[in-house]
Scaffold this active site. Structure first.
Site, PDB file in Angstrom:
ATOM      1  CG  HIS A  71      38.697  47.027  33.737  1.00 19.85           C
ATOM      2  ND1 HIS A  71      37.683  46.116  33.646  1.00 19.85           N
ATOM      3  CD2 HIS A  71      39.806  46.399  33.295  1.00 19.85           C
ATOM      4  CE1 HIS A  71      38.172  44.972  33.165  1.00 19.85           C
ATOM      5  NE2 HIS A  71      39.446  45.124  32.937  1.00 19.85           N
ATOM      6  CG  ASP A  77      38.793  48.584  39.581  1.00 16.73           C
ATOM      7  OD1 ASP A  77      38.552  48.574  38.358  1.00 16.73           O
ATOM      8  OD2 ASP A  77      39.624  47.815  40.110  1.00 16.73           O
ATOM      9  CD  GLN A 106      47.811  47.207  37.514  1.00 12.64           C
ATOM     10  OE1 GLN A 106      47.163  46.269  37.063  1.00 12.64           O
ATOM     11  NE2 GLN A 106      49.131  47.149  37.641  1.00 12.64           N
ATOM     12  CE  LYS A 122      45.414  43.565  37.789  1.00  9.99           C
ATOM     13  NZ  LYS A 122      45.059  44.504  36.710  1.00  9.99           N
ATOM     14  CB  CYS A 159      38.852  45.692  29.865  1.00 10.90           C
ATOM     15  SG  CYS A 159      39.091  43.964  29.517  1.00 10.90           S
TER      16      CYS A 159
HETATM   17  C1  LIG Z   1      41.758  48.141  36.945  1.00  8.13           C
HETATM   18  C2  LIG Z   1      41.071  46.812  36.706  1.00  8.13           C
HETATM   19  N1  LIG Z   1      39.773  46.675  37.058  1.00  8.13           N
HETATM   20  C3  LIG Z   1      39.109  45.519  36.866  1.00  8.13           C
HETATM   21  C4  LIG Z   1      39.743  44.434  36.309  1.00  8.13           C
HETATM   22  C5  LIG Z   1      38.958  43.148  36.125  1.00  8.13           C
HETATM   23  O1  LIG Z   1      39.556  42.141  36.920  1.00  8.13           O
HETATM   24  P1  LIG Z   1      39.047  40.630  36.712  1.00  8.13           P
HETATM   25  O2  LIG Z   1      39.311  40.314  35.283  1.00  8.13           O
HETATM   26  O3  LIG Z   1      39.908  39.831  37.667  1.00  8.13           O
HETATM   27  O4  LIG Z   1      37.596  40.642  37.059  1.00  8.13           O
HETATM   28  C6  LIG Z   1      41.097  44.515  35.928  1.00  8.13           C
HETATM   29  C7  LIG Z   1      41.794  43.316  35.312  1.00  8.13           C
HETATM   30  N2  LIG Z   1      42.824  43.675  34.397  1.00  8.13           N
HETATM   31  C8  LIG Z   1      42.597  43.252  33.046  1.00  8.13           C
HETATM   32  C9  LIG Z   1      42.575  41.759  32.870  1.00  8.13           C
HETATM   33  O5  LIG Z   1      43.282  41.562  31.617  1.00  8.13           O
HETATM   34  N3  LIG Z   1      43.949  42.730  31.241  1.00  8.13           N
HETATM   35  C10 LIG Z   1      43.654  43.744  32.104  1.00  8.13           C
HETATM   36  O6  LIG Z   1      44.148  44.855  32.125  1.00  8.13           O
HETATM   37  C11 LIG Z   1      41.770  45.723  36.119  1.00  8.13           C
HETATM   38  O7  LIG Z   1      43.066  45.863  35.761  1.00  8.13           O
END
Ligand SMILES: Cc1ncc(COP(=O)(O)O)c(CN[C@@H]2CONC2=O)c1O
Length: 409
Positions: A124, A201, A204, A227, A367
């Site tokens: 991400h 990380d 998820q 989440k 992302c």
């Molecule tokens: C695997 C992963 N890492 C980091 C993040 C970043 O988290 P924060 O936004 O809370 O800092 C997300 C958020 N998931 C994103 C948020 O919107 N869509 C997604 O898939 C994620 O799914």
């Protein structure tokens, strides 16, 4: 494991009863953020109504009560992920800030030319962009473990990249785009064999399955409250105590100091050293309530439910000739989400048609732009599931594809 009582669970989420154009919402965007059950909302409302005060142990009842609630929320998180204690649990704004904390408070000071940062191709942006920029600032080189055709990590390539020049391996536990569940214990062992740190990380993963940071033996582990049925505005950085003790803070101010003179300052104890200023107190109360709510259901049951829904969605979508699904087949290597494309239909158009049916999915790069470049697609549509989703909701998703074909294909 007896299955979830999804009906009883859904009763705690009034938002799931909402209708648009006379159609009940079908919320399948849980990897972006999950919905918030009444007990979490009530806990935060009760805090504001009855206990609100600033922490750091003011000399009055309300401040002492709020301080204890805030501090004990750290203990609850430590218990939930099997950390040693509150000293290893830092509250941040979100996973992104947790990544940046390690990048700035450790990376900037420890990395230099000749050092290697190893990521994966499915990271991400929260970790990918962060470590890419730290590499630019420090001269460290950033390498990416390849993924193979079904979206699993190429562990032979991992063993090649992770060498004695590697200072840190930063990898996603469960991909928010592919659903791939990565072998984070194996990656951590590889890092440690070469004297490197491991940063996982878990944004998820923590909401969706049991996570034991001690069993993984990660040096750092990050996730977000929003989440995991909790509020926005709070994330967690888990770190091994000896590492956090050695690290200098990178955000300064009140609450994180021990003594301040005009000439110099010294730092407070963990975790407060990394929590400057007035923190997100109500969100900490909400995060603790979310953990209580999740554990009341049971993380194993949540994982099983999500995997069953994802398997059903995968199989329904795979039976459609014009659908391409990304990531591993259903099973232990896939978490509770499915990203896909329909031939001849742009993901944004598909999501728009879904919205005409009041189905909430996410279209875009989630992302993970470099990953989409590698997949050779500008975007994908992602259906991501949580404890309150049902097979009937998957059926609605699949039925809506027909409209998209008629309009766009
Ligand atoms: C695997 C992963 N890492 C980091 C993040 C970043 O988290 P924060 O936004 O809370 O800092 C997300 C958020 N998931 C994103 C948020 O919107 N869509 C997604 O898939 C994620 O799914």
């Amino acid at each position: 494991l007896e299955s979830l009582d999804v009906g009883a669970i859904r009763d705690e989420f009034p938002i799931l009863e909402r209708e648009f154009d006379g159609q009940q919402v079908v919320y399948l965007d849980n990897a972006a953020t999950t919905q918030t059950p009444d007990p979490v909302v009530d806990a935060m409302s009760d805090y504001y109504r009855e206990s609100n005060a600033n922490i750091h142990r003011g000399i009055h009842h309300l401040s002492q009560e709020a301080s204890i609630m805030y501090e004990e929320a750290h203990d609850r998180v430590a218990e939930f992920i099997n950390a040693d204690g509150r000293e290893e649990v830092i509250f941040t704004k979100n996973t992104t800030e947790s990544e940046n904390l390690v990048a700035y408070a450790w990376g900037l000071n420890e990395l230099g030319p000749g050092d290697r940062v190893v990521l994966t191709e499915m990271e991400h942006h929260a970790s990918l962009v962060t470590w890419q920029q730290i590499g630019e600032k420090t001269g460290a080189d950033v390498e990416y473990i390849r993924i193979d055709d079904d979206g699993r990590l190429d562990m032979d390539h991992a063993r090649e990249l992770i060498d004695d020049d590697t200072a840190i391996v930063s990898a996603v536990h469960v991909s928010n785009t592919l659903g791939t569940v990565n072998p984070v214990s194996e990656l951590t062992d590889l890092a440690h064999e070469h004297g490197a740190l491991s940063f996982i990380d878990g944004a998820q993963a923590v909401p969706n399955r049991p996570v034991d940071v001690e069993a993984i033996d990660a040096d750092f582990y990050a996730f977000s409250g929003h989440k995991m049925a909790g509020p926005t505005g709070i994330g967690v950085l888990y770190g091994k105590q000896h590492l956090l003790e050695e690290m200098e803070p990178y955000l300064y101010g009140g609450g994180m100091i021990r003594k301040v003179t005009y000439e110099e300052s010294t730092w407070g104890d963990l975790p407060w050293k990394f929590e400057p200023g007035t923190p997100q107190i109500a969100e900490a109360v909400g995060l603790e309530a979310a953990i209580d709510w999740l554990e009341d259901i049971g993380m194993e049951r949540i994982q099983t439910h999500e995997e069953e829904i994802a398997r059903y969605a995968y199989e329904q979508l795979e039976s459609e000739d014009d659908v391409e699904i990304y990531g591993p087949e259903p099973g232990p290597d896939r978490g509770g989400l499915v990203s896909f494309n329909v031939e001849g239909v742009h993901a944004h158009d598909l999501a728009s048609i879904m919205n005409d049916h009041t189905i909430a999915v996410r279209a875009g790069d989630h992302c993970t732009q470099p990953l989409h470049d590698k997949l050779g697609v500008p975007a994908s549509t992602r259906a991501s599931f949580y404890v309150y989703n049902t097979r009937e909701e998957v059926d609605k998703l699949v039925a809506a594809l027909e409209d998209a074909r008629e309009l766009f294909a």
